[in-house]
Design a protein around this motif. Sequence first.
Motif, short mmCIF file in Angstrom:
data_model
loop_
_atom_site.label_atom_id
_atom_site.label_comp_id
_atom_site.label_asym_id
_atom_site.label_seq_id
_atom_site.Cartn_x
_atom_site.Cartn_y
_atom_site.Cartn_z
N ASN A 186 1.08 -3.38 8.21
CA ASN A 186 -0.20 -3.07 7.56
C ASN A 186 -0.05 -3.21 6.04
O ASN A 186 0.87 -3.91 5.58
CB ASN A 186 -0.70 -1.68 7.99
N LEU A 241 -3.10 -7.47 2.19
CA LEU A 241 -4.08 -7.00 3.17
C LEU A 241 -5.07 -6.01 2.57
O LEU A 241 -6.09 -5.71 3.20
CB LEU A 241 -3.38 -6.31 4.35
N SER A 270 -4.94 -5.16 10.46
CA SER A 270 -3.48 -5.04 10.45
C SER A 270 -2.97 -5.27 11.86
O SER A 270 -3.76 -5.42 12.80
CB SER A 270 -3.03 -3.67 9.94
N GLN A 300 -6.77 -2.00 7.27
CA GLN A 300 -5.48 -2.34 6.65
C GLN A 300 -4.56 -1.11 6.64
O GLN A 300 -3.39 -1.21 6.31
CB GLN A 300 -5.66 -2.87 5.23
N ASN A 301 -5.11 0.03 6.98
CA ASN A 301 -4.35 1.28 6.97
C ASN A 301 -4.92 2.18 8.04
O ASN A 301 -5.59 3.16 7.76
CB ASN A 301 -4.48 1.94 5.58
#
Lengths: 201, 201, 201, 201, 201, 201
Positions: free
Chosen positions: C58, C65, C71, C154-155
Motif C-alpha cells: 500500500n 499510490l 492497494s 491506498q491505506n
Amino acid sequence: MKAQEETVDALDLDVLMFVNGKFCKDPKLANADDFFFSGLQIARSTQNPLGSTVTAVNVDQIAGLNTLGISLARIDFARNGLNPPHTHPRATEILLVLEGTLYVGFVTSNADNNRLFTKVLNKGDVFVFPIGLIHFQLNVGEGNAVAQAALSSQNPGVITIANAVFGSDPPINPEVLAKAFQVDNKAVEYLQKQFWYDNNN
Amino acid sequence: MKAQEETVDALDLDVLMFVNGKFCKDPKLANADDFFFSGLQIARSTQNPLGSTVTAVNVDQIAGLNTLGISLARIDFARNGLNPPHTHPRATEILLVLEGTLYVGFVTSNADNNRLFTKVLNKGDVFVFPIGLIHFQLNVGEGNAVAQAALSSQNPGVITIANAVFGSDPPINPEVLAKAFQVDNKAVEYLQKQFWYDNNN
Amino acid sequence: MKAQEETVDALDLDVLMFVNGKFCKDPKLANADDFFFSGLQIARSTQNPLGSTVTAVNVDQIAGLNTLGISLARIDFARNGLNPPHTHPRATEILLVLEGTLYVGFVTSNADNNRLFTKVLNKGDVFVFPIGLIHFQLNVGEGNAVAQAALSSQNPGVITIANAVFGSDPPINPEVLAKAFQVDNKAVEYLQKQFWYDNNN
Amino acid sequence: MKAQEETVDALDLDVLMFVNGKFCKDPKLANADDFFFSGLQIARSTQNPLGSTVTAVNVDQIAGLNTLGISLARIDFARNGLNPPHTHPRATEILLVLEGTLYVGFVTSNADNNRLFTKVLNKGDVFVFPIGLIHFQLNVGEGNAVAQAALSSQNPGVITIANAVFGSDPPINPEVLAKAFQVDNKAVEYLQKQFWYDNNN
Amino acid sequence: MKAQEETVDALDLDVLMFVNGKFCKDPKLANADDFFFSGLQIARSTQNPLGSTVTAVNVDQIAGLNTLGISLARIDFARNGLNPPHTHPRATEILLVLEGTLYVGFVTSNADNNRLFTKVLNKGDVFVFPIGLIHFQLNVGEGNAVAQAALSSQNPGVITIANAVFGSDPPINPEVLAKAFQVDNKAVEYLQKQFWYDNNN
Amino acid sequence: MKAQEETVDALDLDVLMFVNGKFCKDPKLANADDFFFSGLQIARSTQNPLGSTVTAVNVDQIAGLNTLGISLARIDFARNGLNPPHTHPRATEILLVLEGTLYVGFVTSNADNNRLFTKVLNKGDVFVFPIGLIHFQLNVGEGNAVAQAALSSQNPGVITIANAVFGSDPPINPEVLAKAFQVDNKAVEYLQKQFWYDNNN
C-alpha cells in the motif's frame, strides 16, 4: 529562511492529522483526549439581542474529528429567542429538541419557488436542514429551549444572513443592498450602522 | 414484462429522491414531513440481555435525509447496560451523554497495535468513534444513562461483533472461529447456540 | 520555535505528495521507483499460530499510490491456515485465488440479520468483501494456498476482530466483553492473557 | 405508457443495487453469487494482432461490485505481445506480474513535460499507472506473460489510444489527425482504413 | 535539521490553503487578490504549428481555487487552427464558442465502440467533453476563433495525445508504438524526432 | 400497480443516465445532442426590477452533464443592473467578464468575521465565489455588461437571499425576520408584500 519558517508556524498542524485516512502526525502521539470534549451540558447565557447562543463542537474543539465529516452544536434559547436565518455552506444539519418548543423552517432554492418548509418541534422532535439552505429556529414555548444539532462536516461554517448582508466588514455598497432588498439607501445605511450580534461564539 | 415490473415495484423510490443534488422524484411532492421525525425523547425499554437499546433515526425514518450524509441515534442504558463492541461500516460516530455515566472506548487498527482509547463520560461529555473502528459504551453509573449519537451517513450500518461472529445466519464454520478466537470447537458451538440479542431495532 | 520545528519534522511528507491532484512535493523529484514494488511472488512463511501471512503493498510501500485509492495484498496460507475474521475500515476487497482452495465468507450488517455469504473458491475464482464487513478466508484444500487481494484504498487498514477485542493495549474492561460475548469474566481474562498473533506484518 | 415502460425496462437495475450505501433492490434477494466470479485462471487466446487479451472482471461481471470502487483484469500476453497505449478515464491501475517479463510505462501530463516513467517487471513486481495517464505493457520475455491488474473503479473504462484516434466510428476528420500527428492526409486515411483490434473483450 | 527544513521549503504552501474546507494558512492573510485573475480578454498569438493557444486559469494562477473543483481556459484559434486530440485526466470540460466556428468532437470508450460524437459550433454554442475522453477542436470558419472552456477541477491536467505518445521524454520504445499504431519502426522513429509543440503554456 | 407505475413515470430518467460512471440508460441511445446547447450568445432582456438576467446551462438544458460536476451561466446586466446577493448551495462559481465593468464581492463566514472581498472587474477579469458564500455582481460601467460564469456542479442551485427571506411561499413568520433584521414587524410585512423578481429563469 525566516519568512518560510513563520509561514510553517502559521500552519494549523491539526488539520494535517489525517489525510486520506493516513496519519500525517505520528499516530503514536494521538490519544483519547484528541477525541474528547466536555461541557455540552452547560446552558450558556442567552442574554443577547437574539436570545440564543450556539456552542459548536467541531474540529477546532476536537482535533480528532479532522476529515471525519461530522460535528455537533448545542443551541440555547431564551423565551422568544431566535437562531436567525443562516446557512451552513458545507453541511446538512439534523436538529433534535432537548427542551421547549421551537418553530423551525428552511426555504428551498429559486427553482423550487423558494418554498418554506416549517414545523413546530417539541422535545424529542427531529428536523433536517439540507446543505446550503437558509434556515432558522425560534423559541415559541413558554420557557427556555435547548436543541442539539449534528452537522455533516467537521468544519461546517455558519453564515448568518443579516450579519453577512448588513454587517460585513467593510460594508457592502449600499446601492447593492437597496436594490436587492427594495428599500432606499438611507434604510440600508441605517441597518449597516447597527450592531449585528453573532450568536456563534 | 411481468418480472420486470415487479423488480421496478421492489425499488425503494425514496432512495432516488436526490441524486447528485437533483430531485428524481417531482420535488413538488416533497414537504416538511419528509424532513421530520418525532419521539426521540422517549426512553425505550432496556429489559433485554444487554441492558441497552438503540433507536436509529436515519434515511429509513426520514426520507429527506437521502444523500445528505448524516443521521442520529438515541441509546438508552439500564444500570450496567452495555452497547456491545460494534462497528459502523460507513460512518464516524460522535456521541454526547445526556444522562448518567458511560465508560466508552474504541480500538485502533492492527498497524497501530490495536491501542484502546477510553474515557469515562459524564453528562455533557462528547466522544468520537472514527469510521470502521470497533467501539462500545458501558453504563458505569448508579442509574440509567442516555446518550445521543450522530453518524456521518444517512445509512451508517451497524455490525455487532458478537452477533456477526457467533450469531450469523447460517453459522460460520466452527473451525474458523475456534482458530481465530483460540478456543475449542465445542466452545464455539456452544456460543453459536446462544441467542444473540440485537439492541438495534 | 523548537517545538514547532519538531512537529514539522514528524510530518510524513510523502502523504502530502498529491493533494487534490496537485503535487505538493516538487514533481520533478518523482520517478518510476515511486510507483514500483518488487517481491510479491515470494511465498512468505506461514509458520505461525494462524497458518497465514498477509503481505501488504500500500502507500507505505509505494509512495506514488497516495490519494489514488487502491492497494494490493498477497495472502499465503499453510494447510488449514486461516486469515481470521477481520474488517478493512476504509476499503472493499476483491480477492483472487492463485493457488489452492479457500472457504471464504462475509457477514452482513445487523439490519440484514447478519447473514453469512460464503463460497468455496478454487484457482481463478474471485470474491468481493464489501467495505467494513467482517470476513475471513480458510484454506480447506490439501496443500498450501495463495490469494491475491486488491483493496479500494491506498491505506485500507486492517482490524483483526479477535486481536482488537481480546488483545487490545490496554485490555478492554472484562465486564464489557463478558456481557458482549455471553461468557464469564474468567473466560475473558483467560483470553486476554493469550498471545494474539497479527498475520499482517 | 408503453414508451415509458420500455424506458424503465431499458434501465440496468443492477446499477441501482447500492446507492449511497442503501440497497435499492430488496437486499433479501442478494446472495453470495452476486459477489462471485470464476475463470480468471484461464489463459485466453492471444492469437490477435496485438498478441494480448484483457479479461475484465468489473460490475458487468459481478453485480455486487456496484458503488464499491474496485475491479480486476487479467492480461495475457503472447511473446512480443502488447497491451497498447491506453487510458482508464475513471481509475488508477495497479499491476502485478504473475508470469514473464513486461516492459511497462506511463507518460505524465503536459505540465510535467510528458515524462515517460518505465520499468522492466518480472514475476512478483508491481507497478502503478495513475488515473487518466497513457500507459502500456509489452512482453519482452522469452515466453508468454500474464499480469493481474486491479483498478480503482467498478467501471474503469478503457480507451485504446490508436483505436479511439484512428478507429473511431465514424472516423475523425483526417485534417484533424494530419495536423495533430504531423503526417499527411493520405497517411491518416490509410490508418483509418486499417482494422483496429480491441484486446478488451 | 537542515534537510528537513529544505523539504518544508519545497512544499507548495498554497496547496495547503484549504483542506476539507478548513484553512491551513491563517485565513486572515487571505484577501480578494487570492480569488482574482486578469487578462483573459487578450488574444494570444497563434503563430505556432497548431495554430492554437490555450491560456489556463487554474489553481496555479488563482490560489483561492484550491479544493474548489473548477477552473477556466481560453483557447485562441488561427484560421484552420487545431486544439489537437487530448484528455483531461481529472476533469470534464464544457466549452462555449465566443467567436468563429469550430468543429469539435470526442470519442467514447472501447466498450461503447469508440463512437465519435461531433458538432459544428458557432458563437454561443456549448459542448461537453466528459472526463477522460479524447477530444479536439478545429477552427473551420473563415477567420480566427475564440472559445472559453470551464473544467471541473482546480487542476485538470492536459495530455496532448500526440505529444505524450510520440514526444515523451525519454521516447517510448518504438516497438510499442509501431505495433500499437500499425506502422513500421522507421515511421515511429521519424515521428519521435519531430518537434511536438505544446499549445498549453 | 397503477400508483407504482405513475411514480415510475414521474422519475426523471435523464438523471439516471450515469450513476457511478456506468450508464443506466442504454448508452447506444446517447448522441451528440445530449452534450450540446445553443444560444448563449444571445443577450437576454434586462427589462426587470433588477436589471439583470441569468441564463443557466446545466443538467436541465444538457442531459449529458449529469454527474459530471460542471455547468455554465450567462449573466446580462443593464446599466446599474444587479445580480443580487445569492448563494449556490452546491457549487463554487468562477466568473469572467465578457463586456463592461462589474463591482463584485463575496462575504466570508461568521468565523472569519463576515469579511467582504470585492473587486471591480473589467473585460477579461476573473473572480471566484467559493461554495455556499453570499455574493453579488453590480454593473458599475457606462453601458451594458455581460459575464460568463462556470459552476462546479451540474445542478448548482441558486438562492437569492432577498427572495428566500422576504419572498418565500408561504411567508416566514414576521417575528423571525423582525428580530433577525432589527426592524419592526410592519417593515417586514411591507417587504413580504413586495414582488420579489427572480432573475434566474
